[in-house]
Design a protein around this motif. Structure first.
Motif, PDB file in Angstrom:
ATOM      1  N   VAL A 113       0.804  -1.206  -0.126  1.00 30.17           N
ATOM      2  CA  VAL A 113      -0.017   0.044   0.116  1.00 30.17           C
ATOM      3  C   VAL A 113       0.936   1.344  -0.038  1.00 30.17           C
ATOM      4  O   VAL A 113       0.528   2.255  -0.874  1.00 30.17           O
ATOM      5  CB  VAL A 113      -1.038  -0.001   1.114  1.00 30.17           C
ATOM      6  N   ARG A 114       1.894   1.258   0.757  1.00 30.26           N
ATOM      7  CA  ARG A 114       2.738   2.367   0.838  1.00 30.26           C
ATOM      8  C   ARG A 114       3.294   2.822  -0.379  1.00 30.26           C
ATOM      9  O   ARG A 114       3.447   3.986  -0.887  1.00 30.26           O
ATOM     10  CB  ARG A 114       3.878   2.257   1.881  1.00 30.26           C
ATOM     11  N   THR A 115       3.977   1.676  -1.122  1.00 33.39           N
ATOM     12  CA  THR A 115       4.693   1.918  -2.362  1.00 33.39           C
ATOM     13  C   THR A 115       3.805   2.381  -3.451  1.00 33.39           C
ATOM     14  O   THR A 115       4.051   3.108  -4.206  1.00 33.39           O
ATOM     15  CB  THR A 115       5.569   0.436  -2.581  1.00 33.39           C
ATOM     16  N   VAL A 116       2.495   1.868  -3.487  1.00 35.87           N
ATOM     17  CA  VAL A 116       1.681   2.140  -4.343  1.00 35.87           C
ATOM     18  C   VAL A 116       1.271   3.470  -4.066  1.00 35.87           C
ATOM     19  O   VAL A 116       1.066   4.400  -5.113  1.00 35.87           O
ATOM     20  CB  VAL A 116       0.334   1.386  -4.644  1.00 35.87           C
ATOM     21  N   ARG A 117       1.010   4.213  -3.055  1.00 36.06           N
ATOM     22  CA  ARG A 117       0.711   5.478  -2.697  1.00 36.06           C
ATOM     23  C   ARG A 117       1.854   6.399  -3.257  1.00 36.06           C
ATOM     24  O   ARG A 117       1.568   7.633  -3.636  1.00 36.06           O
ATOM     25  CB  ARG A 117       0.268   5.538  -1.263  1.00 36.06           C
ATOM     26  N   GLU A 118       2.925   6.012  -2.977  1.00 36.34           N
ATOM     27  CA  GLU A 118       4.335   6.713  -3.034  1.00 36.34           C
ATOM     28  C   GLU A 118       4.436   6.916  -4.597  1.00 36.34           C
ATOM     29  O   GLU A 118       4.874   7.795  -5.111  1.00 36.34           O
ATOM     30  CB  GLU A 118       5.421   6.330  -2.498  1.00 36.34           C
ATOM     31  N   SER A 119       4.121   5.748  -5.522  1.00 35.55           N
ATOM     32  CA  SER A 119       4.765   5.642  -6.708  1.00 35.55           C
ATOM     33  C   SER A 119       3.976   5.444  -7.929  1.00 35.55           C
ATOM     34  O   SER A 119       4.448   5.291  -9.007  1.00 35.55           O
ATOM     35  CB  SER A 119       5.991   4.704  -6.644  1.00 35.55           C
ATOM     36  N   ALA A 120       2.679   5.307  -7.628  1.00 37.48           N
ATOM     37  CA  ALA A 120       1.859   5.150  -8.775  1.00 37.48           C
ATOM     38  C   ALA A 120       1.680   6.419  -9.771  1.00 37.48           C
ATOM     39  O   ALA A 120       1.441   7.542  -9.169  1.00 37.48           O
ATOM     40  CB  ALA A 120       0.322   4.690  -8.407  1.00 37.48           C
ATOM     41  N   ASP A 121       1.974   6.249 -11.077  1.00 41.39           N
ATOM     42  CA  ASP A 121       1.787   7.382 -12.125  1.00 41.39           C
ATOM     43  C   ASP A 121       0.335   7.863 -12.206  1.00 41.39           C
ATOM     44  O   ASP A 121      -0.647   6.821 -11.998  1.00 41.39           O
ATOM     45  CB  ASP A 121       2.253   6.840 -13.307  1.00 41.39           C
ATOM     46  N   PRO A 122       0.197   9.131 -12.232  1.00 41.27           N
ATOM     47  CA  PRO A 122      -1.155   9.516 -12.179  1.00 41.27           C
ATOM     48  C   PRO A 122      -1.888   9.017 -13.468  1.00 41.27           C
ATOM     49  O   PRO A 122      -3.376   8.933 -13.349  1.00 41.27           O
ATOM     50  CB  PRO A 122      -1.073  11.095 -12.323  1.00 41.27           C
ATOM     51  N   SER A 123      -1.420   8.306 -14.238  1.00 41.79           N
ATOM     52  CA  SER A 123      -2.147   7.907 -15.617  1.00 41.79           C
ATOM     53  C   SER A 123      -2.750   6.504 -15.090  1.00 41.79           C
ATOM     54  O   SER A 123      -3.483   6.121 -15.893  1.00 41.79           O
ATOM     55  CB  SER A 123      -1.121   7.874 -16.688  1.00 41.79           C
ATOM     56  N   VAL A 124      -2.237   5.918 -13.989  1.00 47.97           N
ATOM     57  CA  VAL A 124      -2.826   4.597 -13.802  1.00 47.97           C
ATOM     58  C   VAL A 124      -3.892   5.009 -12.752  1.00 47.97           C
ATOM     59  O   VAL A 124      -3.739   5.663 -11.484  1.00 47.97           O
ATOM     60  CB  VAL A 124      -1.802   3.676 -12.941  1.00 47.97           C
ATOM     61  N   GLU A 125      -5.163   4.922 -13.253  1.00 46.35           N
ATOM     62  CA  GLU A 125      -6.263   5.353 -12.426  1.00 46.35           C
ATOM     63  C   GLU A 125      -6.651   4.458 -11.364  1.00 46.35           C
ATOM     64  O   GLU A 125      -7.111   4.884 -10.170  1.00 46.35           O
ATOM     65  CB  GLU A 125      -7.475   5.429 -13.248  1.00 46.35           C
ATOM     66  N   GLU A 126      -6.328   3.216 -11.224  1.00 46.65           N
ATOM     67  CA  GLU A 126      -6.905   2.134 -10.198  1.00 46.65           C
ATOM     68  C   GLU A 126      -5.913   1.425 -10.075  1.00 46.65           C
ATOM     69  O   GLU A 126      -5.598   0.730 -11.239  1.00 46.65           O
ATOM     70  CB  GLU A 126      -8.239   1.782 -10.555  1.00 46.65           C
ATOM     71  N   VAL A 127      -5.416   1.137  -8.864  1.00 49.39           N
ATOM     72  CA  VAL A 127      -4.764  -0.111  -8.494  1.00 49.39           C
ATOM     73  C   VAL A 127      -5.538  -1.111  -7.469  1.00 49.39           C
ATOM     74  O   VAL A 127      -6.315  -0.548  -6.600  1.00 49.39           O
ATOM     75  CB  VAL A 127      -3.507   0.264  -7.674  1.00 49.39           C
TER      76      VAL A 127
END
Length: 172
Positions: free
Chosen positions: A138-152
């Motif tokens: 969860v921490r890694t997704v919050r910190e590093s998801a590109d804004p173009s990825v709308e949903e994880v």
């Protein structure tokens, strides 16, 4: 901002632009999530994995790295294969686990994926404790998801794993 959602069930039944595979370094299938993705996705995934092994990944995919193939018969455009670390008390491998999520998200963004489904990487046969694995994911997704990825979407196999991820997600 990327939305993080949870689902309980079989990741091979998910509909997403990209489904992440908790692969082994050979890229040639295995047990757990890896075996299920190869079985349901069909021979096209294995064929692409063999081509990758014959070209860029002759020695296999390194732990913490990610690479994409077709999704075959899955309800997705791509499978992103990543190799999680085996848990051990003797060495802190949490950076490698975080790298699996970060690298998978990087590949997803490069492909143009807007929705990505993740399993709980390394928490099965590789022995990573679920609570720590959920916090890192969860921490890694919050910190590093590109804004173009709308949903994880984290797709958790059972209620226990789902509950752990839900608790971590609620902690903010």
């Amino acid at each position: 901002m990327t939305a993080i959602t949870l689902a309980q069930g079989d990741i091979t039944r998910e509909s997403a632009d990209a489904i992440v595979n908790a692969a082994n370094s050979s890229l040639l299938g295995g047990g757990g999530v890896d075996g299920a993705i190869h079985r349901r996705g069909g021979p096209a995934i294995l064929a692409e994995c063999r081509r990758l092994r014959a070209s860029h990944y002759g020695k296999g995919l390194a732990t913490g790295k990610a690479v994409a193939t077709t999704a075959g018969k899955l309800d997705a455009r791509w499978v992103i294969h990543t190799v999680g670390p085996v848990f051990t008390h003797a060495e802190d491998r949490s950076k490698l686990l975080a790298s699996c999520y970060r690298e998978s998200l990087r590949v997803a963004a490069e492909l143009g994926a807007r929705t990505v489904a993740f399993p709980a990487i390394s928490t099965g046969i590789y022995g990573w404790p679920m609570d720590d694995g959920a916090r890192i994911a969860v921490r890694t997704v919050r910190e590093s998801a590109d804004p173009s990825v709308e949903e994880v979407r984290f797709v958790l196999f059972d209620k226990k794993a789902y509950d752990v991820f839900a608790e971590v997600l609620a902690e903010g």
